[in-house]
Design a protein around this motif. Structure first.
Motif, PDB file in Angstrom:
ATOM      1  N   THR A 229      13.539  -1.037  -5.886  1.00 22.50           N
ATOM      2  CA  THR A 229      14.366   0.162  -5.853  1.00 22.50           C
ATOM      3  C   THR A 229      14.419   0.900  -7.188  1.00 22.50           C
ATOM      4  OG1 THR A 229      15.685  -0.710  -4.051  1.00 22.50           O
ATOM      5  CG2 THR A 229      16.677   1.039  -5.352  1.00 22.50           C
ATOM      6  N   PRO A 230      14.647   0.249  -8.342  1.00 22.05           N
ATOM      7  CA  PRO A 230      14.701   1.014  -9.593  1.00 22.05           C
ATOM      8  C   PRO A 230      13.402   1.769  -9.877  1.00 22.05           C
ATOM      9  CG  PRO A 230      15.643  -1.165  -9.891  1.00 22.05           C
ATOM     10  CD  PRO A 230      14.984  -1.175  -8.550  1.00 22.05           C
ATOM     11  N   GLU A 231      12.276   1.110  -9.675  1.00 22.84           N
ATOM     12  CA  GLU A 231      10.995   1.766  -9.945  1.00 22.84           C
ATOM     13  C   GLU A 231      10.765   2.934  -8.994  1.00 22.84           C
ATOM     14  OE1 GLU A 231       6.586   0.292 -11.212  1.00 22.84           O
ATOM     15  OE2 GLU A 231       7.578  -0.816  -9.605  1.00 22.84           O
ATOM     16  N   LEU A 232      11.106   2.734  -7.720  1.00 29.12           N
ATOM     17  CA  LEU A 232      10.929   3.803  -6.742  1.00 29.12           C
ATOM     18  C   LEU A 232      11.881   4.956  -7.021  1.00 29.12           C
ATOM     19  CD1 LEU A 232       9.493   4.812  -4.256  1.00 29.12           C
ATOM     20  CD2 LEU A 232      11.030   3.436  -2.842  1.00 29.12           C
ATOM     21  N   ALA A 233      13.103   4.650  -7.464  1.00 33.70           N
ATOM     22  CA  ALA A 233      14.051   5.709  -7.817  1.00 33.70           C
ATOM     23  C   ALA A 233      13.507   6.565  -8.957  1.00 33.70           C
ATOM     24  CB  ALA A 233      15.399   5.096  -8.208  1.00 33.70           C
ATOM     25  N   GLU A 234      12.916   5.924  -9.962  1.00 35.94           N
ATOM     26  CA  GLU A 234      12.325   6.686 -11.065  1.00 35.94           C
ATOM     27  C   GLU A 234      11.169   7.556 -10.581  1.00 35.94           C
ATOM     28  OE1 GLU A 234      13.423   7.064 -14.103  1.00 35.94           O
ATOM     29  OE2 GLU A 234      15.129   5.771 -13.615  1.00 35.94           O
ATOM     30  N   LEU A 235      10.373   7.036  -9.652  1.00 38.61           N
ATOM     31  CA  LEU A 235       9.252   7.796  -9.105  1.00 38.61           C
ATOM     32  C   LEU A 235       9.749   9.031  -8.361  1.00 38.61           C
ATOM     33  CD1 LEU A 235       6.227   8.025  -8.484  1.00 38.61           C
ATOM     34  CD2 LEU A 235       6.596   6.490  -6.544  1.00 38.61           C
ATOM     35  N   VAL A 236      10.787   8.852  -7.544  1.00 38.90           N
ATOM     36  CA  VAL A 236      11.349   9.966  -6.785  1.00 38.90           C
ATOM     37  C   VAL A 236      11.938  11.023  -7.720  1.00 38.90           C
ATOM     38  CG1 VAL A 236      13.245  10.606  -5.247  1.00 38.90           C
ATOM     39  CG2 VAL A 236      11.777   8.677  -4.668  1.00 38.90           C
ATOM     40  N   LEU A 237      12.700  10.584  -8.722  1.00 38.78           N
ATOM     41  CA  LEU A 237      13.319  11.543  -9.642  1.00 38.78           C
ATOM     42  C   LEU A 237      12.274  12.262 -10.490  1.00 38.78           C
ATOM     43  CD1 LEU A 237      16.492   9.543 -10.715  1.00 38.78           C
ATOM     44  CD2 LEU A 237      16.434  11.690  -9.430  1.00 38.78           C
ATOM     45  N   ALA A 238      11.213  11.561 -10.861  1.00 38.44           N
ATOM     46  CA  ALA A 238      10.137  12.213 -11.614  1.00 38.44           C
ATOM     47  C   ALA A 238       9.497  13.318 -10.785  1.00 38.44           C
ATOM     48  CB  ALA A 238       9.097  11.185 -12.037  1.00 38.44           C
ATOM     49  N   ARG A 239       9.294  13.038  -9.496  1.00 36.33           N
ATOM     50  CA  ARG A 239       8.719  14.063  -8.600  1.00 36.33           C
ATOM     51  C   ARG A 239       9.657  15.247  -8.461  1.00 36.33           C
ATOM     52  NH1 ARG A 239       6.061  17.453  -7.091  1.00 36.33           N
ATOM     53  NH2 ARG A 239       4.946  17.704  -5.104  1.00 36.33           N
ATOM     54  N   TYR A 240      10.935  14.979  -8.349  1.00 35.80           N
ATOM     55  CA  TYR A 240      11.940  16.036  -8.220  1.00 35.80           C
ATOM     56  C   TYR A 240      11.960  16.920  -9.468  1.00 35.80           C
ATOM     57  CZ  TYR A 240      16.599  18.148  -7.719  1.00 35.80           C
ATOM     58  OH  TYR A 240      17.656  19.024  -7.639  1.00 35.80           O
ATOM     59  N   HIS A 241      12.020  16.304 -10.643  1.00 36.27           N
ATOM     60  CA  HIS A 241      12.072  17.082 -11.883  1.00 36.27           C
ATOM     61  C   HIS A 241      10.765  17.843 -12.115  1.00 36.27           C
ATOM     62  CE1 HIS A 241      15.986  15.776 -13.164  1.00 36.27           C
ATOM     63  NE2 HIS A 241      15.661  14.505 -13.062  1.00 36.27           N
ATOM     64  N   GLU A 242       9.659  17.254 -11.724  1.00 38.76           N
ATOM     65  CA  GLU A 242       8.377  17.952 -11.841  1.00 38.76           C
ATOM     66  C   GLU A 242       8.396  19.228 -11.015  1.00 38.76           C
ATOM     67  OE1 GLU A 242       3.623  16.987 -11.185  1.00 38.76           O
ATOM     68  OE2 GLU A 242       5.123  15.929  -9.995  1.00 38.76           O
ATOM     69  N   ALA A 243       8.938  19.138  -9.793  1.00 41.92           N
ATOM     70  CA  ALA A 243       9.004  20.320  -8.931  1.00 41.92           C
ATOM     71  C   ALA A 243       9.913  21.388  -9.526  1.00 41.92           C
ATOM     72  CB  ALA A 243       9.495  19.922  -7.541  1.00 41.92           C
ATOM     73  N   LEU A 244      11.027  20.973 -10.133  1.00 40.85           N
ATOM     74  CA  LEU A 244      11.912  21.942 -10.766  1.00 40.85           C
ATOM     75  C   LEU A 244      11.223  22.661 -11.920  1.00 40.85           C
ATOM     76  CD1 LEU A 244      15.420  20.236 -10.904  1.00 40.85           C
ATOM     77  CD2 LEU A 244      14.537  21.835  -9.224  1.00 40.85           C
ATOM     78  N   ARG A 245      10.413  21.920 -12.654  1.00 39.02           N
ATOM     79  CA  ARG A 245       9.680  22.559 -13.757  1.00 39.02           C
ATOM     80  C   ARG A 245       8.619  23.528 -13.236  1.00 39.02           C
ATOM     81  NH1 ARG A 245       9.896  17.261 -15.792  1.00 39.02           N
ATOM     82  NH2 ARG A 245       7.753  16.878 -15.109  1.00 39.02           N
ATOM     83  N   GLU A 246       8.007  23.164 -12.116  1.00 39.79           N
ATOM     84  CA  GLU A 246       6.958  24.015 -11.553  1.00 39.79           C
ATOM     85  C   GLU A 246       7.512  25.334 -11.063  1.00 39.79           C
ATOM     86  OE1 GLU A 246       5.365  21.640  -8.479  1.00 39.79           O
ATOM     87  OE2 GLU A 246       4.106  20.430  -9.800  1.00 39.79           O
ATOM     88  N   ASP A 247       8.688  25.271 -10.440  1.00 38.17           N
ATOM     89  CA  ASP A 247       9.228  26.473  -9.796  1.00 38.17           C
ATOM     90  C   ASP A 247      10.729  26.292  -9.619  1.00 38.17           C
ATOM     91  OD1 ASP A 247       8.467  28.262  -6.689  1.00 38.17           O
ATOM     92  OD2 ASP A 247       9.832  28.691  -8.327  1.00 38.17           O
ATOM     93  N   CYS A 248      11.511  27.124 -10.214  1.00 42.53           N
ATOM     94  CA  CYS A 248      12.949  26.957 -10.091  1.00 42.53           C
ATOM     95  C   CYS A 248      13.461  27.418  -8.742  1.00 42.53           C
ATOM     96  CB  CYS A 248      13.655  27.708 -11.207  1.00 42.53           C
ATOM     97  SG  CYS A 248      13.424  29.505 -11.150  1.00 42.53           S
ATOM     98  N   GLU A 249      12.647  28.122  -7.971  1.00 38.55           N
ATOM     99  CA  GLU A 249      13.043  28.522  -6.628  1.00 38.55           C
ATOM    100  C   GLU A 249      12.558  27.507  -5.612  1.00 38.55           C
ATOM    101  OE1 GLU A 249      14.948  31.028  -5.753  1.00 38.55           O
ATOM    102  OE2 GLU A 249      15.230  31.523  -7.866  1.00 38.55           O
ATOM    103  N   VAL A 250      13.342  27.280  -4.568  1.00 37.63           N
ATOM    104  CA  VAL A 250      12.984  26.355  -3.507  1.00 37.63           C
ATOM    105  C   VAL A 250      12.333  27.127  -2.394  1.00 37.63           C
ATOM    106  CG1 VAL A 250      13.844  24.654  -1.872  1.00 37.63           C
ATOM    107  CG2 VAL A 250      14.912  24.876  -4.111  1.00 37.63           C
ATOM    108  N   CYS A 251      11.141  26.674  -2.017  1.00 34.50           N
ATOM    109  CA  CYS A 251      10.349  27.414  -1.037  1.00 34.50           C
ATOM    110  C   CYS A 251      10.585  26.893   0.368  1.00 34.50           C
ATOM    111  CB  CYS A 251       8.857  27.279  -1.354  1.00 34.50           C
ATOM    112  SG  CYS A 251       8.459  27.703  -3.043  1.00 34.50           S
ATOM    113  N   ALA A 252      10.502  27.745   1.341  1.00 32.67           N
ATOM    114  CA  ALA A 252      10.486  27.290   2.735  1.00 32.67           C
ATOM    115  C   ALA A 252       9.192  26.562   2.975  1.00 32.67           C
ATOM    116  CB  ALA A 252      10.626  28.495   3.672  1.00 32.67           C
ATOM    117  N   PRO A 253       9.189  25.577   3.908  1.00 30.36           N
ATOM    118  CA  PRO A 253       7.973  24.794   4.153  1.00 30.36           C
ATOM    119  C   PRO A 253       6.900  25.642   4.806  1.00 30.36           C
ATOM    120  CG  PRO A 253       9.666  24.210   5.720  1.00 30.36           C
ATOM    121  CD  PRO A 253      10.300  25.113   4.746  1.00 30.36           C
TER     122      PRO A 253
END
Length: 253
Positions: A229-253
């Motif tokens: 769980t700790p390692e997977l949590a870090e992986l998920v949060l890294a993906r989330y923060h990466e997306a925020l850096r890429e684009d501050c707007e949330v896109c429709a799928p």
């Protein structure tokens, strides 16, 4: 947008009894590591309830969805349904795919399967990996497992990385092990390409163990799913923060 999107963790479904508990544990861990972030989790089938809860509790309207199945299947369709059900919400789909952090986690599972202690490059050179995806009717999902196998092989020194599937798709685990041997393998590590354990992981292991009993001259080992769980949590949060850096707007799928 004045606030960051809420985080949706979407599990692969109800078929694996251990996964709901693992998912809820992951939601708690992510929430503890990012207390400012609204987090919810559930399967594709329960996604509507998860969205309703986050909307009611936090008033959020923007969501970042991280599927916790490495073949994302119907997640995009589920997000589109939610966008229709809540026209004032928007969703961004953030698959983990074969990202560097995930490949590193898989590599650590392989090292653990090879045993603790010091190893030389020849240990990896004598090891073939059988990467086992869940298997799906979605060709793109199955193709992702083959892509991950190639990326795992590149530059890591293994003799080879082959692909098999735990259900639905071919080749199955025994056929994958047969192929490894035909290619010259004498030591094979069976590595699950999914995030949680559960009945499917157990079935993959049973298939590998049954094959190994029939082929005593081959050293077959079994790696654990990414799981922790700790390692997977870090992986998920890294993906989330990466997306925020890429684009501050949330896109429709």
């Amino acid at each position: 947008m004045t606030s960051p999107p809420a985080l949706l963790l979407i599990g692969p479904g109800p078929r694996d009894a251990e996964e709901p508990a693992a998912l809820h544990s992951l939601v708690r861990t992510v929430g503890e590591r990012a207390p400012w972030l609204p987090v919810g989790g559930g399967s594709v089938e329960s996604l509507a309830d998860t969205v309703d809860e986050l909307v009611a509790r936090h008033g959020v309207r923007h969501f970042a969805a991280v599927p916790l199945a490495l073949a994302t299947g119907g997640v995009r369709d589920a997000l589109r349904r939610e966008a229709l059900r809540h026209p004032d919400t928007s969703y961004r789909h953030l698959p983990l795919d074969a990202r560097p952090e995930l490949l590193e986690a898989l590599e650590r599972r392989l090292d653990a399967a090879l045993g603790d202690g010091r190893r030389s490059p020849s240990d990896r050179a004598a090891t073939t990996v059988l990467l086992v995806g869940r298997g799906t009717t979605d060709p793109d999902g199955n193709a992702e497992a083959h892509r991950a196998a190639r990326l795992l092989w590149e530059g890591r020194g293994y003799a080879g990385v082959e692909t098999a599937f735990g259900s639905v798709a071919a080749p199955d685990v025994p056929s994958g092990l047969d192929r490894c041997v035909r290619l010259g393998a004498r030591r094979v590590v069976v590595l699950p390409y999914f995030l949680f354990g559960g009945p499917l992981a157990g079935r993959v292991r049973q298939q590998a163990e049954g094959w190994a009993e029939a082929h005593p001259g081959i050293d077959v080992r079994y790696a654990e799913a990414v799981g922790g769980t700790p390692e997977l949590a870090e992986l998920v949060l890294a993906r989330y923060h990466e997306a925020l850096r890429e684009d501050c707007e949330v896109c429709a799928p």
